[in-house]
Write an enzyme that holds these catalytic residues in place. Structure first.
Site, PDB file in Angstrom:
ATOM      1  N   HIS A 266      -8.814 -11.019   7.946  1.00 55.59           N
ATOM      2  CA  HIS A 266      -7.755 -11.661   7.141  1.00 55.59           C
ATOM      3  C   HIS A 266      -8.403 -12.376   5.952  1.00 55.59           C
ATOM      4  O   HIS A 266      -9.140 -11.760   5.205  1.00 55.59           O
ATOM      5  CB  HIS A 266      -6.945 -12.581   8.070  1.00 55.59           C
ATOM      6  CG  HIS A 266      -5.687 -13.156   7.515  1.00 55.59           C
ATOM      7  ND1 HIS A 266      -5.107 -12.741   6.349  1.00 55.59           N
ATOM      8  CD2 HIS A 266      -4.875 -14.144   7.993  1.00 55.59           C
ATOM      9  CE1 HIS A 266      -3.999 -13.438   6.129  1.00 55.59           C
ATOM     10  NE2 HIS A 266      -3.831 -14.295   7.118  1.00 55.59           N
ATOM     11  N   HIS A 307      -5.164  -2.357   4.271  1.00 55.93           N
ATOM     12  CA  HIS A 307      -4.161  -3.424   4.410  1.00 55.93           C
ATOM     13  C   HIS A 307      -3.087  -2.927   5.369  1.00 55.93           C
ATOM     14  O   HIS A 307      -2.754  -1.742   5.369  1.00 55.93           O
ATOM     15  CB  HIS A 307      -3.525  -3.743   3.044  1.00 55.93           C
ATOM     16  CG  HIS A 307      -2.844  -5.057   3.000  1.00 55.93           C
ATOM     17  ND1 HIS A 307      -1.571  -5.237   3.478  1.00 55.93           N
ATOM     18  CD2 HIS A 307      -3.269  -6.270   2.579  1.00 55.93           C
ATOM     19  CE1 HIS A 307      -1.230  -6.504   3.324  1.00 55.93           C
ATOM     20  NE2 HIS A 307      -2.238  -7.163   2.796  1.00 55.93           N
ATOM     21  N   ASP A 365      -8.933  -9.284  -1.576  1.00 53.95           N
ATOM     22  CA  ASP A 365     -10.250  -9.910  -1.325  1.00 53.95           C
ATOM     23  C   ASP A 365     -11.398  -9.178  -1.988  1.00 53.95           C
ATOM     24  O   ASP A 365     -12.515  -9.687  -2.015  1.00 53.95           O
ATOM     25  CB  ASP A 365     -10.501  -9.961   0.188  1.00 53.95           C
ATOM     26  CG  ASP A 365      -9.520 -10.920   0.855  1.00 53.95           C
ATOM     27  OD1 ASP A 365      -8.762 -10.491   1.725  1.00 53.95           O
ATOM     28  OD2 ASP A 365      -9.491 -12.091   0.444  1.00 53.95           O
TER      29      ASP A 365
HETATM   30  C1  SDX Z   1      -5.766 -10.042   3.804  1.00 52.18           C
HETATM   31  O1  SDX Z   1      -1.364  -9.221   5.907  1.00 52.18           O
HETATM   32  C2  SDX Z   1      -1.616  -9.711   4.718  1.00 52.18           C
HETATM   33  O2  SDX Z   1      -0.766  -9.769   3.869  1.00 52.18           O
HETATM   34  C3  SDX Z   1      -3.043 -10.190   4.534  1.00 52.18           C
HETATM   35  C4  SDX Z   1      -3.411 -10.591   3.112  1.00 52.18           C
HETATM   36  C5  SDX Z   1      -2.668 -11.835   2.677  1.00 52.18           C
HETATM   37  O3  SDX Z   1      -2.563 -12.050   1.463  1.00 52.18           O
HETATM   38  O4  SDX Z   1      -2.287 -12.646   3.572  1.00 52.18           O
HETATM   39  O5  SDX Z   1      -3.135  -9.552   2.200  1.00 52.18           O
HETATM   40  C6  SDX Z   1      -4.906 -10.961   3.020  1.00 52.18           C
HETATM   41  O6  SDX Z   1      -6.022 -10.324   4.952  1.00 52.18           O
HETATM   42  C7  SDX Z   1      -6.232  -8.768   3.178  1.00 52.18           C
HETATM   43  C8  SDX Z   1      -7.052  -7.867   4.167  1.00 52.18           C
HETATM   44  C9  SDX Z   1      -8.488  -8.364   4.164  1.00 52.18           C
HETATM   45  N1  SDX Z   1      -9.267  -7.709   5.216  1.00 52.18           N
HETATM   46  C10 SDX Z   1     -10.230  -6.805   4.913  1.00 52.18           C
HETATM   47  O7  SDX Z   1     -10.507  -6.431   3.767  1.00 52.18           O
HETATM   48  C11 SDX Z   1     -11.035  -6.331   6.129  1.00 52.18           C
HETATM   49  C12 SDX Z   1     -11.171  -4.802   6.087  1.00 52.18           C
HETATM   50  N2  SDX Z   1      -9.872  -4.220   6.342  1.00 52.18           N
HETATM   51  C13 SDX Z   1      -9.548  -3.800   7.698  1.00 52.18           C
HETATM   52  O8  SDX Z   1     -10.047  -4.674   8.669  1.00 52.18           O
HETATM   53  C14 SDX Z   1      -8.084  -3.414   7.873  1.00 52.18           C
HETATM   54  O9  SDX Z   1      -7.784  -2.587   6.823  1.00 52.18           O
HETATM   55  C15 SDX Z   1      -7.014  -4.491   7.961  1.00 52.18           C
HETATM   56  C16 SDX Z   1      -7.336  -5.510   9.017  1.00 52.18           C
HETATM   57  C17 SDX Z   1      -6.865  -5.186   6.652  1.00 52.18           C
HETATM   58  C18 SDX Z   1      -5.700  -3.805   8.292  1.00 52.18           C
HETATM   59  O10 SDX Z   1      -5.755  -3.470   9.634  1.00 52.18           O
HETATM   60  P1  SDX Z   1      -4.669  -2.477  10.280  1.00 52.18           P
HETATM   61  O11 SDX Z   1      -3.426  -2.337   9.500  1.00 52.18           O
HETATM   62  O12 SDX Z   1      -4.541  -2.889  11.699  1.00 52.18           O
HETATM   63  O13 SDX Z   1      -5.379  -1.080  10.094  1.00 52.18           O
HETATM   64  P2  SDX Z   1      -5.968  -0.272  11.235  1.00 52.18           P
HETATM   65  O14 SDX Z   1      -7.065  -1.025  11.874  1.00 52.18           O
HETATM   66  O15 SDX Z   1      -4.823   0.224  12.083  1.00 52.18           O
HETATM   67  O16 SDX Z   1      -6.600   0.927  10.384  1.00 52.18           O
HETATM   68  C19 SDX Z   1      -5.928   2.142  10.255  1.00 52.18           C
HETATM   69  C20 SDX Z   1      -7.055   3.177  10.165  1.00 52.18           C
HETATM   70  C21 SDX Z   1      -8.041   3.061  11.339  1.00 52.18           C
HETATM   71  O17 SDX Z   1      -8.585   4.357  11.558  1.00 52.18           O
HETATM   72  P3  SDX Z   1      -7.908   5.249  12.778  1.00 52.18           P
HETATM   73  O18 SDX Z   1      -7.968   4.398  14.029  1.00 52.18           O
HETATM   74  O19 SDX Z   1      -6.499   5.540  12.322  1.00 52.18           O
HETATM   75  O20 SDX Z   1      -8.809   6.473  12.833  1.00 52.18           O
HETATM   76  O21 SDX Z   1      -7.827   2.928   8.980  1.00 52.18           O
HETATM   77  C22 SDX Z   1      -9.157   2.572   9.346  1.00 52.18           C
HETATM   78  C23 SDX Z   1      -9.131   2.171  10.809  1.00 52.18           C
HETATM   79  O22 SDX Z   1     -10.381   2.433  11.424  1.00 52.18           O
HETATM   80  N3  SDX Z   1      -9.525   1.436   8.485  1.00 52.18           N
HETATM   81  C24 SDX Z   1     -10.715   1.297   7.917  1.00 52.18           C
HETATM   82  C25 SDX Z   1     -10.606   0.114   7.146  1.00 52.18           C
HETATM   83  N4  SDX Z   1      -9.385  -0.406   7.298  1.00 52.18           N
HETATM   84  C26 SDX Z   1      -8.721   0.414   8.140  1.00 52.18           C
HETATM   85  N5  SDX Z   1     -11.861   2.023   7.976  1.00 52.18           N
HETATM   86  C27 SDX Z   1     -12.902   1.543   7.249  1.00 52.18           C
HETATM   87  N6  SDX Z   1     -12.881   0.431   6.474  1.00 52.18           N
HETATM   88  C28 SDX Z   1     -11.749  -0.293   6.404  1.00 52.18           C
HETATM   89  N7  SDX Z   1     -11.729  -1.412   5.649  1.00 52.18           N
END
Ligand code: SDX
Length: 425
Positions: A266, A307, A365
């Site tokens: 997050h 996201h 971010d």
């Molecule tokens: C913020 O919610 C908000 O509005 C948050 C925010 C706000 O203003 O409040 O926008 C702020 O928190 C932005 C996000 C910051 N976090 C990151 O940058 C960390 C990296 N991102 C990931 O951890 C992830 O994308 C999340 C946590 C942001 C989203 O998680 P989800 O929606 O639960 O996505 P997921 O884990 O279900 O991913 C879907 C697929 C997966 O692969 P499969 O299982 O389908 O094979 O996408 C892949 C994930 O492995 N994936 C990534 C990835 N993000 C998702 N693979 C590699 N790198 C990534 N960053």
């Protein structure tokens, strides 16, 4: 209420219920599932990816189109034409202020831009070098003791006073986190300065000396606060709402939001982005990190990408990127090695089929950390900056919830433990 309904029936039984659809102004309508327990079942939605937890009029996101509206105004227009305090007024009150209202609001926030003398004692309890988010979470929770008796959460005027106190005090607390983390003396709040100028002076100034902050950095800081102000029902905002639904002290609810924001998935991602760029270190190593990000056996994620809602560019990332270019050019850092790695990483990721297929785009971010580092903010402070900007969003949602009929949030579960068994003997 729309005229649409869903009929839910269970195969092989005569169980059947009608679920009304409630219409929304924008985006998805919602299915009212209040009658679901009549089926003998609960809905099941870990992570709440398909669940609308509340009704709100503050912020709208269209993840597919990369749209973010605050009270109907696009974030790009607010970033260009508004400022952080005006956006705070908008989020809280629902309309942009008139010039007179804006001036009055600025004065109100200035009147709250001080902290009680006991706050320095709170900080003295932390070892120098303690993580700033640990200090912020602790101190904001502790401040609830100062206002507990004066805060009737059922009283709208008390709630508005609380929002003003928090908007006024958070930048001071944030700067104090930086100063204590760095072993520096605190710099007093100077309300003759603008909100973001006062913040930067408390961060980097010298006690008693004339402020000397670049207007470009002041504008960039104000825009960073504005871009982080609110984002619908994200994890930390949902935490504040859930805490507030029990009638808890609002400062304690904000401390809960700070705790939720801290995680690297997050708000902690901005610090993790910078650490990742520094670990990559050179454009030649980018491919290795892209491979790791795609490897299911590797827990590494490309920080700053992806996201839960945006399956397109995060509109805040686009604005943040523009600010990044402006700030680095102003500081003569346009050849900053981390920025070059970031831009190359973004280009490669956006062409890679894994990221394209999973619709993983840069989020808010991705560029914010580069700007904050250029301004001189340490990575440990990045999420504190995020929390300072997001406080108005958290407390506006808290106020909105308590201004309307609400119930304590109490989700159920899918139980998969033991059935009843007797204690042995
Ligand atoms: C913020 O919610 C908000 O509005 C948050 C925010 C706000 O203003 O409040 O926008 C702020 O928190 C932005 C996000 C910051 N976090 C990151 O940058 C960390 C990296 N991102 C990931 O951890 C992830 O994308 C999340 C946590 C942001 C989203 O998680 P989800 O929606 O639960 O996505 P997921 O884990 O279900 O991913 C879907 C697929 C997966 O692969 P499969 O299982 O389908 O094979 O996408 C892949 C994930 O492995 N994936 C990534 C990835 N993000 C998702 N693979 C590699 N790198 C990534 N960053």
């Amino acid at each position: 209420m729309s005229n649409k309904k869903f009929h839910l029936s269970q195969e092989g039984t005569d169980t059947s219920i009608e679920l009304p659809v409630l219409s929304s102004t924008l985006g998805q309508d919602v299915i009212d599932i209040a009658k679901i327990p009549e089926t003998g079942c609960f809905t099941f939605d870990p992570g709440f990816g398909a669940t609308a937890s509340c009704e709100s009029a503050i912020t709208f996101i269209d993840g597919g189109k990369g749209v973010l509206l605050h009270r109907g105004y696009p974030i790009e227009q607010l970033a260009e034409k508004s400022d952080f305090l005006e956006t705070c007024f908008l989020l809280l009150n629902g309309e942009l202020p008139t010039p007179a209202e804006k001036a009055a609001y600025e004065e109100t926030i200035k009147s709250h831009s001080h902290v009680d003398s006991c706050v320095e004692t709170f900080f003295s309890g932390f070892k120098q070098g303690s993580h700033p988010m640990a200090m912020l979470c602790g101190v904001v929770g502790a401040i609830s003791a100062l206002y507990h008796d004066a805060t009737d959460v059922a009283n709208a005027e008390d709630r508005v006073e609380t929002t003003n106190r928090l908007v006024g005090q958070m930048p001071i607390l944030a700067a104090m986190c930086h100063r204590h983390f760095s072993g520096l003396p605190f710099v007093a709040s100077d309300t003759s300065l603008s909100y973001s100028e006062n913040f930067l002076n408390m961060m980097f100034g010298t006690p008693g000396a004339e402020p000397k902050i670049s207007p470009v950095l002041i504008k960039a800081m104000d825009r960073i606060f504005l871009l982080h102000a609110d984002h619908e029902q994200n994890a930390s905002t949902s935490t504040v709402r859930l805490s507030g639904s029990s009638g808890a002290n609002p400062f304690a609810c904000i401390a809960a939001g700070i705790a939720a924001l801290w995680g690297p998935a997050h708000g902690g991602a901005n610090q993790a982005v910078l650490e990742m760029l520094e670990e990559i270190g050179d454009e030649s190593k980018i491919d290795e990190f892209i491979l790791r990000a795609k490897d299911k056996e590797d827990s590494f994620r490309l920080m700053g990408f992806g996201h839960r809602v945006y399956k397109n560019f995060d509109p805040r990332a686009k604005v943040m990127k523009e600010s990044c270019d402006e700030v680095l050019a102003e500081l003569g850092l346009e050849n900053d090695p981390l920025l070059k790695i970031a831009k190359r990483l973004e280009q490669i990721a956006l062409e890679d089929e894994y990221f394209v297929e999973k619709k993983l785009y840069p989020n808010v971010d991705f560029y914010s950390g580069i700007i904050m580092k250029a301004i001189g903010i340490s990575p440990e402070m990045f999420t504190v900056i995020f929390a300072t900007g997001r406080t108005i969003g958290w407390i506006s949602h808290w106020h909105e919830m308590l201004s309307n009929p609400y119930r304590i949030g109490r989700p159920r579960q899918r139980y998969t433990g033991y059935t009843k068994r007797d204690y042995p003997g």
